[in-house]
Write a protein that holds these residues in place. Structure first.
Motif, short mmCIF file in Angstrom:
data_model
loop_
_atom_site.label_atom_id
_atom_site.label_comp_id
_atom_site.label_asym_id
_atom_site.label_seq_id
_atom_site.Cartn_x
_atom_site.Cartn_y
_atom_site.Cartn_z
N VAL A 1 31.07 -27.92 31.67
CA VAL A 1 30.60 -27.41 30.38
C VAL A 1 30.91 -25.91 30.33
N LYS A 2 31.85 -25.58 29.45
CA LYS A 2 32.30 -24.18 29.29
C LYS A 2 32.34 -23.85 27.81
N GLU A 3 33.12 -22.83 27.45
CA GLU A 3 33.22 -22.41 26.04
C GLU A 3 33.69 -23.54 25.14
N ASN A 4 34.51 -24.44 25.66
CA ASN A 4 35.11 -25.51 24.87
C ASN A 4 34.30 -26.81 24.92
N TYR A 5 33.03 -26.74 25.27
CA TYR A 5 32.26 -27.98 25.47
C TYR A 5 32.19 -28.84 24.22
N ARG A 6 32.19 -28.22 23.03
CA ARG A 6 32.14 -29.02 21.81
C ARG A 6 33.43 -29.83 21.64
#
Length: 158
Positions: free
Chosen positions: A68-73
């Motif tokens: 889960v990072k900045e691009n999780y969405r």
């Protein structure tokens, strides 16, 4: 009959001898291997392994808390697309992990809640990973008590 409920046999470390790994597992009585997802970078290799060993390997779909990072969405959107395309053996691996990094804790919570919702929606077991966040994970899971949520804790320190 033995079942491995959690094995990442599709990662690069097993690529050179996966046939021998599966054969050794079967010789020891392991009849089924469940493959928890990590993130979109490993989806293709996970699905390929399931395709090569369709009576032994069963893919699950989810986003590992350490991914889960900045691009999780974006990752969650891809998971949703896969869930709409085909059946999986479970949702996961998901959860909360504060052991390595706390930067994306709030995003991990959002991702966990979404994956719990999918587990309920698709009537699939949830595969939980929690490290250094056991009580936080239990508190969230308790909110879904009585709604039919089921699954396993794969990693926990409690």
């Amino acid at each position: 009959m033995l079942i491995d409920t959690h094995c990442h046999l599709y990662v690069a470390e097993f690529a050179h001898d996966i046939d021998a790994v599966i054969e050794r597992a079967q010789q020891q009585g392991i009849t089924e291997c469940f493959l928890p997802a990590i993130d979109s970078h490993t989806t293709a290799s996970m699905l390929h392994l399931e395709q090569r060993f369709p009576t032994t390997c069963f893919a699950m779909m989810g986003l590992h808390p350490c991914s889960v990072k900045e691009n999780y969405r974006d990752e969650l959107a891809l998971i949703e697309q896969w869930l709409q395309k085909r059946k999986f053996a479970g949702i996961g691996e998901t959860g909360l992990d504060l052991y390595w990094d706390k930067t994306f804790f709030n995003e991990q919570v959002i991702a966990l809640r979404q994956q719990i919702e999918w587990a309920l929606q698709y009537n699939l077991p949830l595969i939980l990973h929690t490290r250094s966040a056991t009580q936080e994970t239990i508190n969230i899971v308790k909110e879904y008590a009585g709604k039919g949520l089921r699954g396993i804790f794969h990693c926990f320190g409690g």
